[in-house]
Scaffold this active site. Sequence first.
Site, PDB file in Angstrom:
ATOM      1  N   CYS A   1     -27.260  93.577  -5.747  1.00  0.00           N
ATOM      2  CA  CYS A   1     -26.768  94.262  -4.538  1.00  0.00           C
ATOM      3  C   CYS A   1     -26.176  93.310  -3.505  1.00  0.00           C
ATOM      4  O   CYS A   1     -25.348  93.708  -2.685  1.00  0.00           O
ATOM      5  CB  CYS A   1     -27.893  95.040  -3.868  1.00  0.00           C
ATOM      6  SG  CYS A   1     -28.729  96.235  -4.898  1.00  0.00           S
TER       7      CYS A   1
ATOM      8  N   ARG B   1     -26.030 109.021  -4.823  1.00  0.00           N
ATOM      9  CA  ARG B   1     -24.977 108.339  -4.058  1.00  0.00           C
ATOM     10  C   ARG B   1     -23.583 108.468  -4.666  1.00  0.00           C
ATOM     11  O   ARG B   1     -22.594 108.241  -3.987  1.00  0.00           O
ATOM     12  CB  ARG B   1     -25.333 106.851  -3.913  1.00  0.00           C
ATOM     13  CG  ARG B   1     -26.632 106.609  -3.137  1.00  0.00           C
ATOM     14  CD  ARG B   1     -26.518 107.023  -1.687  1.00  0.00           C
ATOM     15  NE  ARG B   1     -27.763 106.868  -0.962  1.00  0.00           N
ATOM     16  CZ  ARG B   1     -28.132 105.751  -0.325  1.00  0.00           C
ATOM     17  NH1 ARG B   1     -27.354 104.676  -0.370  1.00  0.00           N
ATOM     18  NH2 ARG B   1     -29.275 105.699   0.324  1.00  0.00           N
TER      19      ARG B   1
ATOM     20  N   ARG C   1     -23.147 104.781   5.913  1.00  0.00           N
ATOM     21  CA  ARG C   1     -22.624 103.505   5.425  1.00  0.00           C
ATOM     22  C   ARG C   1     -21.097 103.453   5.406  1.00  0.00           C
ATOM     23  O   ARG C   1     -20.505 102.463   4.945  1.00  0.00           O
ATOM     24  CB  ARG C   1     -23.174 103.218   4.019  1.00  0.00           C
ATOM     25  CG  ARG C   1     -24.692 103.166   3.946  1.00  0.00           C
ATOM     26  CD  ARG C   1     -25.173 102.632   2.607  1.00  0.00           C
ATOM     27  NE  ARG C   1     -24.773 101.238   2.412  1.00  0.00           N
ATOM     28  CZ  ARG C   1     -25.018 100.542   1.306  1.00  0.00           C
ATOM     29  NH1 ARG C   1     -25.644 101.123   0.288  1.00  0.00           N
ATOM     30  NH2 ARG C   1     -24.627  99.292   1.195  1.00  0.00           N
TER      31      ARG C   1
ATOM     32  N   GLU D   1     -22.423  94.903  -2.573  1.00  0.00           N
ATOM     33  CA  GLU D   1     -21.998  95.388  -3.884  1.00  0.00           C
ATOM     34  C   GLU D   1     -21.580  96.852  -3.844  1.00  0.00           C
ATOM     35  O   GLU D   1     -20.690  97.275  -4.599  1.00  0.00           O
ATOM     36  CB  GLU D   1     -23.133  95.218  -4.893  1.00  0.00           C
ATOM     37  CG  GLU D   1     -22.786  95.742  -6.283  1.00  0.00           C
ATOM     38  CD  GLU D   1     -23.977  95.767  -7.215  1.00  0.00           C
ATOM     39  OE1 GLU D   1     -23.821  95.318  -8.354  1.00  0.00           O
ATOM     40  OE2 GLU D   1     -25.059  96.229  -6.795  1.00  0.00           O
ATOM     41  N   ASP D   2     -22.196  97.628  -2.963  1.00  0.00           N
ATOM     42  CA  ASP D   2     -21.910  99.061  -2.938  1.00  0.00           C
ATOM     43  C   ASP D   2     -20.526  99.392  -2.404  1.00  0.00           C
ATOM     44  O   ASP D   2     -20.064 100.525  -2.549  1.00  0.00           O
ATOM     45  CB  ASP D   2     -22.965  99.792  -2.103  1.00  0.00           C
ATOM     46  CG  ASP D   2     -24.329  99.798  -2.767  1.00  0.00           C
ATOM     47  OD1 ASP D   2     -24.372  99.830  -4.009  1.00  0.00           O
ATOM     48  OD2 ASP D   2     -25.338  99.747  -2.048  1.00  0.00           O
TER      49      ASP D   2
ATOM     50  N   HIS E   1     -29.822 103.690  -7.419  1.00  0.00           N
ATOM     51  CA  HIS E   1     -28.554 103.469  -8.108  1.00  0.00           C
ATOM     52  C   HIS E   1     -28.809 103.209  -9.586  1.00  0.00           C
ATOM     53  O   HIS E   1     -29.938 102.862  -9.979  1.00  0.00           O
ATOM     54  CB  HIS E   1     -27.813 102.263  -7.519  1.00  0.00           C
ATOM     55  CG  HIS E   1     -27.283 102.466  -6.146  1.00  0.00           C
ATOM     56  ND1 HIS E   1     -27.670 101.681  -5.066  1.00  0.00           N
ATOM     57  CD2 HIS E   1     -26.371 103.343  -5.657  1.00  0.00           C
ATOM     58  CE1 HIS E   1     -27.026 102.079  -3.985  1.00  0.00           C
ATOM     59  NE2 HIS E   1     -26.235 103.086  -4.307  1.00  0.00           N
TER      60      HIS E   1
ATOM     61  N   ASP F   1     -27.578  98.616   6.220  1.00  0.00           N
ATOM     62  CA  ASP F   1     -27.503  98.444   4.772  1.00  0.00           C
ATOM     63  C   ASP F   1     -26.326  97.582   4.330  1.00  0.00           C
ATOM     64  O   ASP F   1     -26.104  97.406   3.131  1.00  0.00           O
ATOM     65  CB  ASP F   1     -27.394  99.814   4.083  1.00  0.00           C
ATOM     66  CG  ASP F   1     -28.669 100.630   4.216  1.00  0.00           C
ATOM     67  OD1 ASP F   1     -29.713 100.149   3.748  1.00  0.00           O
ATOM     68  OD2 ASP F   1     -28.620 101.728   4.800  1.00  0.00           O
TER      69      ASP F   1
END
Length: 399
Positions: free
Chosen positions: A393, A278, A232, A212-213, A308, A207
Amino acid sequence: MTVDSARSPFLRRLTGAVVSALAVSLISLLAVSLLFYGGSVSTLGQVLDFFLGSTLIVFVVLTVFALVGFYRYWYLRLIGGVVAGLVGAIAGAAITVARSASPVTETVATQLIGTNLPFVLATIVGTVTAGYAVWRLLMGRQADAASRRIALVRAPADSLADGQVTHIERVPVDLELANSQWDEYVALLSNAGWDVVEVPVATGQPDSVFVEDTMVIFGDTAIIGSPGAESRAGEIVEAERAVAALGLSIRRIEMPGTLDGGDVLKVDRTVFVGRGGRTNAEGIRQLRALVTPLGYTVVAVPVTKALHLKSAVTALPDGTVIGYPPLVDDPSVFGRYLAVPEAEGVAVVVLADDTVLMSSAAPKSAALIADLGYRVLTTDISEFEKLEGCVTCLSVRVR
């Protein structure tokens, strides 16, 4: 009216460039004056006379460098200090040679290696430290952010097809096509005037392409996230190193708090944060504590129908929040809200005040946004949409 509000952006940058260059020039001159002073006033006068030309040249060179953005990155500051110091020293040595009518080549080389070396070193150190500190002090958060148009991206890992899916059924991912689509996405950002910075590929992190996460940017501060999916966690380290190299201040969300960047939507000074699978309450609490002193207001938003928050809503340049109704829990929390007709149409990347990037899978939504007066660019990211990804993302924008 305050001085900052009255001052034009260029005048503010010019002021910062001049004052920071002056600070470095004076530091270099002071350093060699103290070194060669020896307690004699006459010697001090000779030293000042010898280095005055070099000091003026360093001042001019560093002023120009600051205006063109050399203070953005540490390595450019280092290069700028080296160039300014060497140019100033060589020119100063040449002036001295011309005055004394001595053989030019030998004398310039001798002076550069000997007498001028402390001046060069002082200029380098002064540029990297004091010059940058003065620049940041005078320019402030908003001006520093305005000078940046940087997009952090991360190429897909070979294990991309193993990425997590939560709200949709898993379908096969074509890695070769995904790589091609990622290249086109990055090229589009570059062609739109963004400086692209690549975070190293995260081998074994499927992932990780959804960079962006890993963080959220607030001006010159980067809030490093705490992944809501344990798998992650390994994505954070290199992403943090990449953003730290840009010179941003680093803050972190710490466990047991979790926060994914995809759950954070900034609309002017309001920060909507999705409370879902998340991002948890502790992560939101920590984010609020970090960004409230920066002048932002955090508003928690329930997210139960999408991975999200920004899988359900994003915002246009004018602050209008757009969303796909079946994915939005409560549109009333956003104030100015516009529904779009396709799930893939909820995500826009703001490239400029009049330009946005959208998925090519949402032609009706793109037409709706274009009809509002925006220039809409589209790109195919079908392989990433199979993993609940969207155009936001795939990059982190620093501006």
